[in-house]
Enzyme design. Structure first.
Site, PDB file in Angstrom:
ATOM      1  N   GLU A   1      10.811 -57.789 -17.782  1.00 60.69           N
ATOM      2  CA  GLU A   1      11.775 -58.746 -18.321  1.00 60.69           C
ATOM      3  C   GLU A   1      13.157 -58.097 -18.241  1.00 60.69           C
ATOM      4  OE1 GLU A   1      10.917 -60.795 -21.986  1.00 60.69           O
ATOM      5  OE2 GLU A   1       8.774 -60.630 -21.610  1.00 60.69           O
TER       6      GLU A   1
ATOM      7  N   CYS B   1       3.564 -57.931 -23.046  1.00 60.99           N
ATOM      8  CA  CYS B   1       2.623 -57.375 -22.065  1.00 60.99           C
ATOM      9  C   CYS B   1       1.907 -56.123 -22.528  1.00 60.99           C
ATOM     10  CB  CYS B   1       3.362 -57.095 -20.757  1.00 60.99           C
ATOM     11  SG  CYS B   1       4.236 -58.538 -20.159  1.00 60.99           S
TER      12      CYS B   1
HETATM   13  C1  UGA Z   1       6.069 -54.548 -18.457  1.00 64.78           C
HETATM   14  C2  UGA Z   1       5.906 -53.727 -17.181  1.00 64.78           C
HETATM   15  O1  UGA Z   1       6.947 -52.743 -17.088  1.00 64.78           O
HETATM   16  C3  UGA Z   1       5.925 -54.624 -15.947  1.00 64.78           C
HETATM   17  O2  UGA Z   1       5.685 -53.845 -14.773  1.00 64.78           O
HETATM   18  C4  UGA Z   1       4.832 -55.675 -16.101  1.00 64.78           C
HETATM   19  O3  UGA Z   1       4.791 -56.546 -14.991  1.00 64.78           O
HETATM   20  C5  UGA Z   1       5.086 -56.469 -17.356  1.00 64.78           C
HETATM   21  O4  UGA Z   1       5.076 -55.574 -18.488  1.00 64.78           O
HETATM   22  C6  UGA Z   1       3.987 -57.509 -17.460  1.00 64.78           C
HETATM   23  O5  UGA Z   1       2.828 -57.126 -17.678  1.00 64.78           O
HETATM   24  O6  UGA Z   1       4.235 -58.692 -17.159  1.00 64.78           O
HETATM   25  P1  UGA Z   1       8.157 -55.546 -19.796  1.00 64.78           P
HETATM   26  O7  UGA Z   1       7.173 -55.960 -20.860  1.00 64.78           O
HETATM   27  O8  UGA Z   1       9.206 -56.484 -19.371  1.00 64.78           O
HETATM   28  O9  UGA Z   1       7.363 -55.117 -18.460  1.00 64.78           O
HETATM   29  O10 UGA Z   1       8.907 -54.284 -20.404  1.00 64.78           O
HETATM   30  P2  UGA Z   1       9.170 -52.739 -20.061  1.00 64.78           P
HETATM   31  O11 UGA Z   1      10.508 -52.582 -19.489  1.00 64.78           O
HETATM   32  O12 UGA Z   1       8.055 -52.147 -19.310  1.00 64.78           O
HETATM   33  O13 UGA Z   1       9.195 -52.139 -21.535  1.00 64.78           O
HETATM   34  C7  UGA Z   1       8.094 -52.346 -22.426  1.00 64.78           C
HETATM   35  C8  UGA Z   1       8.358 -51.692 -23.756  1.00 64.78           C
HETATM   36  O14 UGA Z   1       8.316 -50.285 -23.635  1.00 64.78           O
HETATM   37  C9  UGA Z   1       9.719 -52.005 -24.381  1.00 64.78           C
HETATM   38  O15 UGA Z   1       9.537 -52.261 -25.760  1.00 64.78           O
HETATM   39  C10 UGA Z   1      10.538 -50.745 -24.164  1.00 64.78           C
HETATM   40  O16 UGA Z   1      11.527 -50.555 -25.153  1.00 64.78           O
HETATM   41  C11 UGA Z   1       9.437 -49.697 -24.267  1.00 64.78           C
HETATM   42  N1  UGA Z   1       9.780 -48.436 -23.551  1.00 64.78           N
HETATM   43  C12 UGA Z   1       9.895 -48.426 -22.211  1.00 64.78           C
HETATM   44  C13 UGA Z   1       9.933 -47.258 -24.273  1.00 64.78           C
HETATM   45  O17 UGA Z   1       9.802 -47.237 -25.528  1.00 64.78           O
HETATM   46  N2  UGA Z   1      10.209 -46.100 -23.598  1.00 64.78           N
HETATM   47  C14 UGA Z   1      10.334 -46.074 -22.260  1.00 64.78           C
HETATM   48  O18 UGA Z   1      10.577 -44.955 -21.711  1.00 64.78           O
HETATM   49  C15 UGA Z   1      10.185 -47.257 -21.543  1.00 64.78           C
END
Ligand code: UGA
Length: 447
Positions: A164, A273
């Protein structure tokens, strides 16, 4: 822009379906988007996406104007499409297993369309579904509704990996394509479509539907585990004099085998997700008598991690009952208004339980927060308004505007300048030196 004669139908216009539809249409693919929600369709046809996604509104408007995209709730509009994508949601049931009801109803409706079709068509499952769903759930429904015209249609699982906030970029420039086709013709049809769309085919893995379905769950669960791991290291750092997780993570990430992404320590992962997919994977493993102990621990650790913000707040200001807490960030991550499974939800509930008065600011998610919390919390229109006369501020989402804040902003506006950086966006040295009471996840130098 390349023009393709291929017509594509996309069933389910959530963030994956709508972004995919807009990207296809932007590159000249005749695209029909279907959704059962009439209100959503009405908004999208006026060029208004139902959620915040960088660049989507502009792309959508152009696609509609140029006539490459048609959105409707009428499945008859799919008649001329050659490829049908299923992009409906797959939420969890209360017990944590997958709810396939939307996938089933989309499959039935597409099956009916296939019944009268003269041409070979391909059905592609892009929704995140548990292993076996494409072959054992979608296939039988397509068979029965189309009156068993199997030779006239193909089937493939083709999971998405869109983040997202970066969904357009990820659709246009994916790291990889995963094509889990049920037969060679289906595989060739989808590869040839993507070859036309991308001109140069991204790295592609061709496999079975079941492996494709598993790749999605394993990828999301691995990334979630990576986050929980660095959060655990962060909690350790916080208790070792002189330690700082941001430096430790940087040092780890320089190793090519580890890589720097998803090593940002914080208050845990949220969104529609990761929490759901990790839970589904654990549940699925249980059903086949396998204990996913690592994923289970990652999930439990993530639920606890949000509460680190409360501990740090208490450390800075003591009892929080009756105190005004300024919360910076509500969305589960920046560049999104999505609050599904957001850390802020857990935090707000916990703060209210402890008698705190919560005032929140978020550049995008306030309307969604209002729908959840109504007037039980206060909402601010700016950082300034949020910090005004607050007893403690917690940074919950790493919006870029928060990283620009300096000690003086807090000192000037707050009743007692105390800051908990839950996302490591502020420079601890600067804050500690300034006399602001400061604590951060994974930072032992808290005052
Ligand atoms: C995630 C995956 O990254 C996508 O590849 C996948 O397609 C998608 O889910 C899905 O299944 O449709 P998304 O949920 O948009 O995407 O978000 P991310 O950017 O991956 O972040 C997820 C969570 O992890 C957020 O709350 C973010 O703040 C947290 N996060 C991320 C951390 O706490 N630390 C990090 O280093 C990275």
């Amino acid at each position: 822009m390349a023009r393709s004669t291929e017509a594509v139908g996309i069933v389910g216009l959530g963030y994956v379906g709508l972004t995919t539809a807009a990207c296809f249409a932007a590159r000249g693919v005749k695209t029909v988007g279907i959704d059962v929600d009439e209100e959503k369709i009405a908004g999208i046809s006026r060029g208004k996406p139902p959620f915040v996604e960088e660049g989507l509104e502009e792309m959508l408007r152009k696609a509609l104007k140029r006539g490459y995209l048609n959105v409707t709730s009428d499945y008859d509009a799919l008649a001329d499409a050659r490829i049908y994508y299923i992009t409906v949601g797959t939420p969890n049931t209360r017990k944590g297993s997958i709810d396939l009801s939307s996938v089933k109803s989309a499959s039935r409706s597409i099956g009916k369309v296939l019944r009268s079709s003269e041409w070979y068509k391909l059905v592609v499952v892009k929704s995140t579904v548990t292993p076996g769903t494409t072959s054992q759930v979608v296939r039988p429904l397509l068979d029965s509704e189309s009156h068993r015209r199997q030779d006239n249609f193909g089937l493939a699982a083709n999971p998405e990996f869109l983040r997202e906030g970066h969904a357009i970029e990820d659709t246009m420039h994916p790291d990889r394509l995963v094509i889990g086709a049920s037969d060679l013709t289906s595989e060739r049809t989808l590869v040839s479509f993507y070859r036309g769309f991308y001109r140069s085919l991204p790295k592609t893995i061709r496999t079975t539907p079941v492996n494709a379905e598993l790749i999605k769950y394993a990828s999301n669960s691995f990334l979630a585990t990576k986050i929980s791991f660095i959060n655990e290291i962060a909690n350790l750092c916080a208790n070792i004099p002189g330690a700082d997780v941001s430096v430790v993570a940087k040092g780890m990430g320089l190793d090519k085998r580890i890589a720097p992404s998803f090593l940002r320590a914080g208050l845990g992962y949220g969104g529609s997700c990761f929490p759901k997919d990790v839970q589904t994977l654990i549940k699925l493993a249980e059903q086949v008598h396998v204990n996913m102990s690592i994923a289970t621990t990652a999930h439990k650790a993530n639920r606890r991690q949000a509460l680190v913000a409360i501990e740090l707040t208490q450390k800075l200001i003591g009892d929080i009952s009756g105190k005004k807490i300024a919360m910076l960030g509500l969305a589960f991550k920046p560049d999104s208004d999505d609050m599904r499974e957001a850390v802020s939800l857990r935090l707000i509930r916990e703060l209210m339980n402890k008698g705190a008065k919560v005032t929140a600011y978020d550049p995008a998610a306030v309307p969604n927060a209002r729908r959840i919390f109504g007037d039980r919390i206060d909402y601010s229109k700016s950082v300034k308004e949020c910090l005004n006369r607050a007893d403690c501020c917690i940074v919950v989402t790493e919006w870029p505007e928060f990283s620009k804040l300096r000690p003086a902003h807090f000192k000037k506006l707050m009743r007692t300048p105390a800051v908990v950086d839950g996302r490591r966006v502020l420079d601890p040295q600067l804050f500690v030196k300034s006399g602001v009471r400061f604590a951060a996840v994974g930072y032992s130098g808290s005052t």
